[in-house]
Design a protein around this motif. Structure first.
Motif, PDB file in Angstrom:
ATOM      1  N   ASP A 108     -42.936  -1.584  40.690  1.00 36.39           N
ATOM      2  CA  ASP A 108     -42.365  -1.536  39.342  1.00 36.39           C
ATOM      3  C   ASP A 108     -40.916  -1.068  39.366  1.00 36.39           C
ATOM      4  OD1 ASP A 108     -44.662  -2.405  38.130  1.00 36.39           O
ATOM      5  OD2 ASP A 108     -45.310  -0.437  37.424  1.00 36.39           O
ATOM      6  N   LEU A 109     -40.655  -0.011  40.136  1.00 37.66           N
ATOM      7  CA  LEU A 109     -39.307   0.554  40.189  1.00 37.66           C
ATOM      8  C   LEU A 109     -38.297  -0.465  40.711  1.00 37.66           C
ATOM      9  CD1 LEU A 109     -40.052   4.166  41.511  1.00 37.66           C
ATOM     10  CD2 LEU A 109     -39.264   3.525  39.226  1.00 37.66           C
ATOM     11  N   VAL A 146     -51.986   3.109  43.894  1.00 37.54           N
ATOM     12  CA  VAL A 146     -51.227   3.442  42.680  1.00 37.54           C
ATOM     13  C   VAL A 146     -49.739   3.529  42.977  1.00 37.54           C
ATOM     14  CG1 VAL A 146     -50.807   5.232  40.946  1.00 37.54           C
ATOM     15  CG2 VAL A 146     -53.151   4.598  41.544  1.00 37.54           C
ATOM     16  N   TYR A 147     -49.392   4.214  44.046  1.00 38.57           N
ATOM     17  CA  TYR A 147     -47.977   4.397  44.376  1.00 38.57           C
ATOM     18  C   TYR A 147     -47.307   3.094  44.790  1.00 38.57           C
ATOM     19  CZ  TYR A 147     -48.586   9.485  44.196  1.00 38.57           C
ATOM     20  OH  TYR A 147     -48.829  10.784  43.793  1.00 38.57           O
ATOM     21  N   ASN A 180     -45.404  -6.139  32.583  1.00 35.51           N
ATOM     22  CA  ASN A 180     -45.494  -4.911  33.369  1.00 35.51           C
ATOM     23  C   ASN A 180     -46.563  -3.982  32.831  1.00 35.51           C
ATOM     24  OD1 ASN A 180     -43.267  -4.051  35.615  1.00 35.51           O
ATOM     25  ND2 ASN A 180     -42.621  -5.790  34.403  1.00 35.51           N
ATOM     26  N   GLN A 203     -52.485   1.847  37.179  1.00 34.29           N
ATOM     27  CA  GLN A 203     -51.759   2.967  37.772  1.00 34.29           C
ATOM     28  C   GLN A 203     -52.257   4.310  37.241  1.00 34.29           C
ATOM     29  OE1 GLN A 203     -47.465   2.223  37.798  1.00 34.29           O
ATOM     30  NE2 GLN A 203     -47.868   0.033  37.826  1.00 34.29           N
ATOM     31  N   ASN A 204     -53.545   4.452  37.231  1.00 33.23           N
ATOM     32  CA  ASN A 204     -54.211   5.696  36.869  1.00 33.23           C
ATOM     33  C   ASN A 204     -55.191   5.991  37.988  1.00 33.23           C
ATOM     34  OD1 ASN A 204     -56.893   6.849  35.758  1.00 33.23           O
ATOM     35  ND2 ASN A 204     -55.377   7.514  34.241  1.00 33.23           N
ATOM     36  N   GLU A 209     -46.512   1.378  41.599  1.00 33.91           N
ATOM     37  CA  GLU A 209     -45.421   2.078  40.926  1.00 33.91           C
ATOM     38  C   GLU A 209     -44.090   1.801  41.612  1.00 33.91           C
ATOM     39  OE1 GLU A 209     -44.089   6.657  39.794  1.00 33.91           O
ATOM     40  OE2 GLU A 209     -46.192   6.196  40.230  1.00 33.91           O
ATOM     41  N   HIS A 210     -44.095   1.770  42.947  1.00 30.03           N
ATOM     42  CA  HIS A 210     -42.871   1.503  43.679  1.00 30.03           C
ATOM     43  C   HIS A 210     -42.409   0.065  43.435  1.00 30.03           C
ATOM     44  CE1 HIS A 210     -40.088   3.496  46.202  1.00 30.03           C
ATOM     45  NE2 HIS A 210     -40.225   2.701  47.260  1.00 30.03           N
ATOM     46  N   ILE A 220     -49.597  -1.491  34.569  1.00 30.17           N
ATOM     47  CA  ILE A 220     -49.687  -0.049  34.311  1.00 30.17           C
ATOM     48  C   ILE A 220     -51.142   0.384  34.155  1.00 30.17           C
ATOM     49  CG2 ILE A 220     -49.143   1.745  32.609  1.00 30.17           C
ATOM     50  CD1 ILE A 220     -46.466   0.383  32.163  1.00 30.17           C
TER      51      ILE A 220
END
Length: 337
Positions: A67-68, A60-61, A20, A27-28, A64-65, A24
């Protein structure tokens, strides 16, 4: 086999966090914009700067989503893991699509799943004998085409047993249950790779026919170089993007599918998407059959489904990271000409 499964489970948490972390890095906002700009410039888009700016936040989102969902699946009971893993994968794929399709989603048609599950009989249902059908429009069809150039899938029936046999990490379970391993280990020989000559028996082909078949099915991505009494020497353009080569997540080995069916040549993300779609539909809408499976573990399906779900949560981020890495290092249109 059981020892290998236990050892792999001991390393799951460490591997999950490590892989993971590879995602990341994307994700910047600033880095993501630069990455997308590079992708669009390599594609020769005239509005590359504007497209990168527009898609940066969504890229990015989406990661991130994803990942969640995957992190939640990792911590959840098996009963709801397939649904969480499926939606996590869907969001990851939407991020990947933005690297190859700056206008995604151009229409609402691409927002559907892209697969349909057949109506199930209440009695004597078998997941291994089940199948899903590809649709003309939807996420599955769109990302298959845009990300992997796999076309003409409309109406194709994808069989669960055949798809599961294309997951290398399940090879030991299939071997234990049937005595037949679905893969051969790949040996590295200098810049080429080698598989046992006995694979020709599985394919029921001569060396010449096998060479023609492999080149045609992989669109030239995998070629036979030569063969001797023991080995067939192959040259893939890229192992990670060249089925029937597949990477075993827990043994860190490349393997080669013994199957000559279409499923053996599908990129692994197509396989995970299809299997998780069907399992998530079962978990949500066929709860009686699903909980009978979970509570009573009848037959050989339980171990395959359970371990596949665990593996998918671990391996999906790796496959996504591999795809993004490939996009990052892809030559521009000018360089490839």
């Amino acid at each position: 086999m059981l020892d290998s499964l236990e050892n792999s489970e001991e390393n799951m948490n460490k591997r999950f966090l490590q892989i993971n972390s590879d995602l990341i890095a994307y994700q910047n906002a600033a880095h993501a914009k630069g990455f997308l700009l590079q992708c669009y410039q390599m594609q020769g888009l005239s509005n590359a700067e504007e497209a990168a700016y527009t898609n940066c936040t969504r890229f990015v989102y989406s990661l991130e989503h994803g990942d969640l969902y995957l992190n939640q699946a990792f911590q959840s009971p098996l009963a709801i893991q397939p649904a969480l893993a499926f939606y996590g994968l869907s969001h990851y794929i939407k991020a990947c699509l933005l690297t190859v399709d700056a206008d995604y989603p151009a229409t609402v048609q691409v927002l559907a799943h892209g697969l349909s599950a057949r109506k199930r009989k209440k009695q004597n249902y078998s997941f291994l004998q089940d199948e899903v059908r590809t649709q003309r429009y939807g996420l599955f069809t769109h990302f298959s085409n845009k990300m992997f150039h796999v076309e003409h899938l409309e109406g194709t029936k994808l069989k669960m047993n055949a798809l599961l046999k294309q997951v290398p990490e399940l090879s030991s379970i299939f071997s234990f249950q049937s005595g037949k391993a679905p893969f051969e280990k790949v040996q590295q020989k200098d810049e080429n790779y080698a598989i046992p000559i006995q694979l020709l028996d599985d394919y029921q082909m001569t060396e010449h026919r096998f060479s023609e078949f492999l080149e045609a099915k992989t669109m030239g991505r995998v070629n036979v170089i030569e063969a001797d009494k023991h080995l067939i020497y192959l040259k893939p353009l890229s192992l990670s993007l060249s089925p029937p080569f597949r990477f075993h997540f827990f043994t860190n080995e490349w393997v080669f599918s013994k199957s000559k069916e279409s499923e053996a040549f599908y990129p692994e993300l197509l396989i995970y998407y299809s299997l998780l779609y069907n399992l998530s539909m079962i978990a949500r809408y066929e709860t009686e059959w699903w909980y009978d499976l979970l509570k009573h573990a009848p037959g050989k399906e339980y171990s395959l489904i359970k371990y596949f779900t665990e593996v998918s949560i671990q391996k999906i981020p790796l496959l996504i990271a591999q795809f993004l890495h490939t996009q990052k290092n892809k030559p521009s249109n000018n360089e490839s000409q």
